[in-house]
Design a protein around this motif. Structure first.
Motif, PDB file in Angstrom:
ATOM      1  N   GLN A  30       0.824  -1.206   0.000  1.00  0.00           N
ATOM      2  CA  GLN A  30       0.000   0.000   0.000  1.00  0.00           C
ATOM      3  C   GLN A  30       0.856   1.254   0.000  1.00  0.00           C
ATOM      4  O   GLN A  30       0.561   2.239  -0.698  1.00  0.00           O
ATOM      5  N   THR A  31       1.954   1.238   0.760  1.00  0.00           N
ATOM      6  CA  THR A  31       2.795   2.434   0.858  1.00  0.00           C
ATOM      7  C   THR A  31       3.531   2.701  -0.448  1.00  0.00           C
ATOM      8  O   THR A  31       3.711   3.860  -0.843  1.00  0.00           O
ATOM      9  N   MET A  32       3.959   1.653  -1.130  1.00  0.00           N
ATOM     10  CA  MET A  32       4.577   1.828  -2.449  1.00  0.00           C
ATOM     11  C   MET A  32       3.596   2.489  -3.408  1.00  0.00           C
ATOM     12  O   MET A  32       3.959   3.385  -4.182  1.00  0.00           O
ATOM     13  N   ARG A  33       2.344   2.067  -3.343  1.00  0.00           N
ATOM     14  CA  ARG A  33       1.323   2.689  -4.208  1.00  0.00           C
ATOM     15  C   ARG A  33       1.096   4.144  -3.818  1.00  0.00           C
ATOM     16  O   ARG A  33       0.847   4.995  -4.677  1.00  0.00           O
ATOM     17  N   ASN A  34       1.190   4.447  -2.527  1.00  0.00           N
ATOM     18  CA  ASN A  34       1.021   5.834  -2.076  1.00  0.00           C
ATOM     19  C   ASN A  34       2.077   6.754  -2.687  1.00  0.00           C
ATOM     20  O   ASN A  34       1.796   7.894  -3.047  1.00  0.00           O
ATOM     21  N   PHE A  35       3.315   6.226  -2.793  1.00  0.00           N
ATOM     22  CA  PHE A  35       4.426   7.064  -3.266  1.00  0.00           C
ATOM     23  C   PHE A  35       4.649   6.963  -4.779  1.00  0.00           C
ATOM     24  O   PHE A  35       5.098   7.928  -5.395  1.00  0.00           O
ATOM     25  N   LEU A  36       4.366   5.805  -5.365  1.00  0.00           N
ATOM     26  CA  LEU A  36       4.679   5.588  -6.784  1.00  0.00           C
ATOM     27  C   LEU A  36       3.452   5.581  -7.685  1.00  0.00           C
ATOM     28  O   LEU A  36       3.589   5.563  -8.908  1.00  0.00           O
ATOM     29  N   GLY A  37       2.269   5.558  -7.090  1.00  0.00           N
ATOM     30  CA  GLY A  37       1.061   5.516  -7.899  1.00  0.00           C
ATOM     31  C   GLY A  37       0.458   4.123  -7.950  1.00  0.00           C
ATOM     32  O   GLY A  37       1.086   3.125  -7.569  1.00  0.00           O
ATOM     33  N   GLU A  38      -0.769   4.037  -8.452  1.00  0.00           N
ATOM     34  CA  GLU A  38      -1.501   2.771  -8.465  1.00  0.00           C
ATOM     35  C   GLU A  38      -0.914   1.743  -9.418  1.00  0.00           C
ATOM     36  O   GLU A  38      -1.270   0.571  -9.358  1.00  0.00           O
ATOM     37  N   SER A  39      -0.003   2.162 -10.283  1.00  0.00           N
ATOM     38  CA  SER A  39       0.625   1.187 -11.195  1.00  0.00           C
ATOM     39  C   SER A  39       1.617   0.288 -10.469  1.00  0.00           C
ATOM     40  O   SER A  39       2.015  -0.755 -10.998  1.00  0.00           O
ATOM     41  N   ALA A  40       2.010   0.658  -9.251  1.00  0.00           N
ATOM     42  CA  ALA A  40       2.971  -0.155  -8.475  1.00  0.00           C
ATOM     43  C   ALA A  40       2.233  -1.313  -7.825  1.00  0.00           C
ATOM     44  O   ALA A  40       2.041  -1.366  -6.607  1.00  0.00           O
ATOM     45  N   THR A  41       1.811  -2.264  -8.661  1.00  0.00           N
ATOM     46  CA  THR A  41       1.034  -3.400  -8.174  1.00  0.00           C
ATOM     47  C   THR A  41       1.933  -4.600  -7.901  1.00  0.00           C
ATOM     48  O   THR A  41       2.997  -4.762  -8.505  1.00  0.00           O
ATOM     49  N   GLN A  42       1.481  -5.438  -6.994  1.00  0.00           N
ATOM     50  CA  GLN A  42       2.269  -6.601  -6.590  1.00  0.00           C
ATOM     51  C   GLN A  42       2.438  -7.584  -7.737  1.00  0.00           C
ATOM     52  O   GLN A  42       1.493  -7.911  -8.442  1.00  0.00           O
ATOM     53  N   ALA A  43       3.685  -8.071  -7.903  1.00  0.00           N
ATOM     54  CA  ALA A  43       3.984  -9.050  -8.953  1.00  0.00           C
ATOM     55  C   ALA A  43       4.519 -10.348  -8.357  1.00  0.00           C
ATOM     56  O   ALA A  43       4.946 -11.229  -9.089  1.00  0.00           O
ATOM     57  N   GLY A  44       4.500 -10.464  -7.043  1.00  0.00           N
ATOM     58  CA  GLY A  44       5.002 -11.658  -6.371  1.00  0.00           C
ATOM     59  C   GLY A  44       5.444 -11.302  -4.965  1.00  0.00           C
ATOM     60  O   GLY A  44       5.681 -10.129  -4.658  1.00  0.00           O
ATOM     61  N   SER A  45       5.538 -12.317  -4.107  1.00  0.00           N
ATOM     62  CA  SER A  45       5.974 -12.048  -2.736  1.00  0.00           C
ATOM     63  C   SER A  45       6.438 -13.332  -2.067  1.00  0.00           C
ATOM     64  O   SER A  45       6.145 -14.433  -2.521  1.00  0.00           O
ATOM     65  N   LEU A  46       7.163 -13.155  -0.986  1.00  0.00           N
ATOM     66  CA  LEU A  46       7.565 -14.259  -0.112  1.00  0.00           C
ATOM     67  C   LEU A  46       7.417 -13.778   1.317  1.00  0.00           C
ATOM     68  O   LEU A  46       8.000 -12.765   1.699  1.00  0.00           O
ATOM     69  N   ASN A  47       6.627 -14.518   2.103  1.00  0.00           N
ATOM     70  CA  ASN A  47       6.438 -14.192   3.513  1.00  0.00           C
ATOM     71  C   ASN A  47       7.021 -15.337   4.335  1.00  0.00           C
ATOM     72  O   ASN A  47       6.440 -16.417   4.416  1.00  0.00           O
ATOM     73  N   ALA A  48       8.182 -15.089   4.926  1.00  0.00           N
ATOM     74  CA  ALA A  48       8.903 -16.096   5.700  1.00  0.00           C
ATOM     75  C   ALA A  48       9.073 -15.588   7.121  1.00  0.00           C
ATOM     76  O   ALA A  48       8.856 -14.402   7.401  1.00  0.00           O
ATOM     77  N   PRO A  49       9.482 -16.447   8.054  1.00  0.00           N
ATOM     78  CA  PRO A  49       9.680 -15.983   9.429  1.00  0.00           C
ATOM     79  C   PRO A  49      10.694 -14.844   9.503  1.00  0.00           C
ATOM     80  O   PRO A  49      11.860 -15.018   9.164  1.00  0.00           O
ATOM     81  N   GLY A  50      10.253 -13.661   9.914  1.00  0.00           N
ATOM     82  CA  GLY A  50      11.155 -12.538  10.132  1.00  0.00           C
ATOM     83  C   GLY A  50      11.583 -11.771   8.904  1.00  0.00           C
ATOM     84  O   GLY A  50      12.309 -10.782   9.021  1.00  0.00           O
TER      85      GLY A  50
END
Length: 300
Positions: free
Chosen positions: A95-115
């Motif tokens: 959300q914060t990336m979109r706040n600063f870069l605009g709505e085109s900064a959409t998620q293209a992948g992610s990894l959520n690991a411990p820490g």
């Protein structure tokens, strides 16, 4: 199918219901223990090969395990909490990336690991270090605000109406799960999250880089991993400040000066070496040997 599994065997186990989160949406799977009768298994991985089928890859650590028996499943709650913190942090970074870069900064992948987390997003150019600092600061301000994290099931149309972000290319059914962090972030998500934003503790962005045309990657630490990283950095800077005998804020300039001096010294040393070789050329020529009528000088 096997009739039984004993200590050391690795099997794929299916339960009629499970508290284990299967890997998906960028979130790593849960780990933990499953007790079946007099046997116990250590869960190493959890996958969902087809919708609705949760498969636990597990190793029998003691006793014997047979199909049809009652099972008691226990997830590693410390790992689950750490992953949940990372997943909520990913929503905030998105959300914060979109706040600063605009709505085109959409998620293209992610990894959520411990820490830790890895967040890929679409943008035509690199992100300036100053913008990354602003993103990091705003994310941590959301943590300090201690916003409630709320998840609920609704229709896809209603989720779109309230502005919930959806991942491009993902297939959604008529009913979807929405995760909200106060009024700050709202996104379609099936993963696990914290109860309040303050539970993240701290988010520290480590790097931003390109992973392909128009796609950038941000990597960050969350919670105690972020704190431990900053503590190590502080000790390193303090040690350098002590060696240089300057305030901490002057360490970077002094290191840069040292590197410049070393490079200049290396260049000067190369010149001296070349001069020594040229200066000894006449002595080498005097040592020439006659080899079948050819004056030959060999040296290393």
């Amino acid at each position: 199918l096997v009739g039984a599994a004993v200590g050391g065997d690795t099997v794929e186990l299916v339960l009629d219901t499970t508290p284990f989160y299967a890997e998906g949406g960028g979130q790593q799977p849960d780990q933990g223990l499953i007790t079946v009768g007099g046997g116990q298994l250590e869960v190493l991985d959890v996958q969902q090969p087809v919708p609705g089928l949760i498969v636990h890859r597990a190793r029998v650590v003691r006793g014997e395990v047979r199909p049809g028996e009652s099972a008691y499943a226990e997830i590693d709650t410390s790992r689950r909490r750490a992953i949940s913190r990372s997943h909520t942090a990913t929503h905030l970074v998105h959300q914060t990336m979109r706040n600063f870069l605009g709505e085109s900064a959409t998620q293209a992948g992610s990894l959520n690991a411990p820490g830790r987390l890895r967040f890929d997003f679409n943008t035509p150019t690199g992100v300036a270090p100053s913008v990354l600092r602003d993103v990091e600061q705003q994310v941590n301000e959301v943590l300090l605000a201690d916003l409630e994290v709320h998840a609920f099931i609704t229709s896809l149309d209603e989720a779109r109406r309230i502005g919930a972000m959806a991942l491009f290319g993902e297939k959604y059914g008529e009913q979807v799960r929405v995760v909200e962090v106060g009024d700050y972030a709202r996104e379609l998500c099936g993963g696990t999250h914290v109860a309040r934003s303050a539970q993240l503790g701290l988010v520290k962005i480590l790097s931003e880089s390109s992973i392909g045309s128009g796609v950038r990657r941000v990597e960050a630490l969350v919670g105690m991993d972020a704190f431990n990283f900053l503590a190590r950095e502080h000790l390193l800077v303090s040690r350098l400040a002590e060696l240089y005998r300057v305030p901490s804020e002057q360490v970077a300039d002094r290191v840069e000066q040292t590197v410049t001096q070393l490079r200049d010294a290396e260049k000067e040393l190369e010149k001296l070496r070349a001069q020594l070789v040229l200066g000894g050329a006449s002595a080498l020529a005097a040592q020439a040997k006659d080899v079948r009528g050819v004056a030959y000088v060999g040296t290393e």
